[in-house]
Design a protein around this motif. Structure first.
Motif, mmCIF file in Angstrom:
data_model
loop_
_atom_site.group_PDB
_atom_site.id
_atom_site.type_symbol
_atom_site.label_atom_id
_atom_site.label_comp_id
_atom_site.label_asym_id
_atom_site.label_seq_id
_atom_site.Cartn_x
_atom_site.Cartn_y
_atom_site.Cartn_z
ATOM 1 N N GLU A 47 0.822 -1.203 0.000
ATOM 2 C CA GLU A 47 0.000 0.000 0.000
ATOM 3 C C GLU A 47 0.860 1.259 0.000
ATOM 4 N N VAL A 48 0.738 2.030 -1.066
ATOM 5 C CA VAL A 48 1.449 3.297 -1.188
ATOM 6 C C VAL A 48 0.413 4.407 -1.279
ATOM 7 N N ARG A 49 0.574 5.433 -0.471
ATOM 8 C CA ARG A 49 -0.343 6.573 -0.477
ATOM 9 C C ARG A 49 0.431 7.845 -0.820
ATOM 10 N N ILE A 50 -0.206 8.683 -1.639
ATOM 11 C CA ILE A 50 0.437 9.908 -2.141
ATOM 12 C C ILE A 50 -0.343 11.127 -1.657
ATOM 13 N N ASN A 51 0.383 12.170 -1.254
ATOM 14 C CA ASN A 51 -0.224 13.438 -0.853
ATOM 15 C C ASN A 51 -0.153 14.406 -2.034
ATOM 16 N N PHE A 52 -1.265 14.536 -2.757
ATOM 17 C CA PHE A 52 -1.315 15.440 -3.903
ATOM 18 C C PHE A 52 -1.652 16.874 -3.493
ATOM 19 N N LEU A 53 -1.993 17.094 -2.228
ATOM 20 C CA LEU A 53 -2.370 18.434 -1.777
ATOM 21 C C LEU A 53 -1.212 19.251 -1.214
ATOM 22 N N ALA A 54 -0.015 18.678 -1.189
ATOM 23 C CA ALA A 54 1.134 19.424 -0.662
ATOM 24 C C ALA A 54 2.381 19.139 -1.503
ATOM 25 N N PRO A 55 2.361 19.561 -2.777
ATOM 26 C CA PRO A 55 3.523 19.313 -3.633
ATOM 27 C C PRO A 55 4.755 20.103 -3.195
ATOM 28 N N ILE A 56 5.902 19.536 -3.494
ATOM 29 C CA ILE A 56 7.181 20.202 -3.242
ATOM 30 C C ILE A 56 7.730 20.654 -4.580
ATOM 31 N N ILE A 57 8.036 21.939 -4.663
ATOM 32 C CA ILE A 57 8.550 22.538 -5.902
ATOM 33 C C ILE A 57 10.034 22.792 -5.735
ATOM 34 N N LEU A 58 10.819 22.327 -6.701
ATOM 35 C CA LEU A 58 12.265 22.518 -6.674
ATOM 36 C C LEU A 58 12.677 23.384 -7.858
ATOM 37 N N ASN A 59 13.425 24.445 -7.586
ATOM 38 C CA ASN A 59 13.974 25.297 -8.644
ATOM 39 C C ASN A 59 15.457 24.946 -8.777
ATOM 40 N N PHE A 60 15.803 24.279 -9.878
ATOM 41 C CA PHE A 60 17.174 23.823 -10.093
ATOM 42 C C PHE A 60 18.103 24.948 -10.542
ATOM 43 N N ASP A 61 17.551 26.101 -10.907
ATOM 44 C CA ASP A 61 18.397 27.220 -11.312
ATOM 45 C C ASP A 61 19.146 27.811 -10.117
ATOM 46 N N ASN A 62 18.502 27.806 -8.936
ATOM 47 C CA ASN A 62 19.148 28.384 -7.758
ATOM 48 C C ASN A 62 19.126 27.441 -6.552
ATOM 49 N N ASN A 63 18.764 26.172 -6.782
ATOM 50 C CA ASN A 63 18.732 25.136 -5.745
ATOM 51 C C ASN A 63 17.937 25.563 -4.504
ATOM 52 N N THR A 64 16.702 25.991 -4.773
ATOM 53 C CA THR A 64 15.767 26.314 -3.694
ATOM 54 C C THR A 64 14.535 25.431 -3.845
ATOM 55 N N LEU A 65 13.838 25.238 -2.724
ATOM 56 C CA LEU A 65 12.594 24.479 -2.791
ATOM 57 C C LEU A 65 11.596 25.031 -1.796
ATOM 58 N N ALA A 66 10.332 24.717 -2.058
ATOM 59 C CA ALA A 66 9.248 25.112 -1.155
ATOM 60 C C ALA A 66 8.121 24.110 -1.299
ATOM 61 N N GLN A 67 7.405 23.923 -0.202
ATOM 62 C CA GLN A 67 6.217 23.078 -0.271
ATOM 63 C C GLN A 67 4.999 23.990 -0.335
ATOM 64 N N VAL A 68 4.084 23.653 -1.220
ATOM 65 C CA VAL A 68 2.842 24.396 -1.377
ATOM 66 C C VAL A 68 1.725 23.552 -0.769
ATOM 67 N N VAL A 69 0.941 24.157 0.104
ATOM 68 C CA VAL A 69 -0.220 23.459 0.655
ATOM 69 C C VAL A 69 -1.447 23.977 -0.083
ATOM 70 N N LEU A 70 -2.044 23.092 -0.879
ATOM 71 C CA LEU A 70 -3.196 23.459 -1.695
ATOM 72 C C LEU A 70 -4.487 23.315 -0.898
#
Length: 129
Positions: free
Chosen positions: A86-109
């Motif tokens: 059983e694998v469960r995925i959280n589609f309401l809190a994606p993590i965005i990675l910007n490879f141009d400046n190596n930053t990331l943030a999680q968005v809570v939808l």
């Protein structure tokens, strides 16, 4: 498996004090690992590999990540294995990675804006038999 360091610009749920993580992609970008300084690790999945997936990135997150239309950005969702099969995925809190400046943030939808996304959706819903 090459690992890159990313600066966390907006807290990751459950890891509010984490400011830097290591990110490593595996399996042709379908799966990835996000490793914290504490040794904790999140398993990530590329949502576009399993379903139709799109959302609006809030302006505040775009600003924090210094995102432009030409930015090299990738999106992943956290998944957990509850039982062996059983694998469960959280589609309401994606993590965005910007490879141009190596930053990331999680968005809570907001579930009201994205009623087709769940917090703990079974991957079985997206596997074609």
């Amino acid at each position: 498996m090459k690992s890159e360091k990313f600066q966390v610009k907006s807290p990751i749920l459950g890891f509010d004090n984490v400011s830097e993580v290591s990110f490593a992609e595996v399996d042709d970008g379908a799966l990835a690992f996000l490793s914290m300084e504490s040794g904790a690790e999140l398993l990530l999945i590329n949502p576009y590999k399993v379903r139709e997936y799109s959302f609006e990135v809030p302006t505040a997150i775009q600003t924090l990540l210094d995102m432009k239309s030409s930015s090299n950005v990738k999106v992943f969702c956290v998944f957990v294995r509850e039982k062996e099969a059983e694998v469960r995925i959280n589609f309401l809190a994606p993590i965005i990675l910007n490879f141009d400046n190596n930053t990331l943030a999680q968005v809570v939808l907001n579930i009201k804006d994205y009623p087709n996304f769940g917090v703990a959706e079974s991957i079985k819903n997206y596997i074609k038999a």
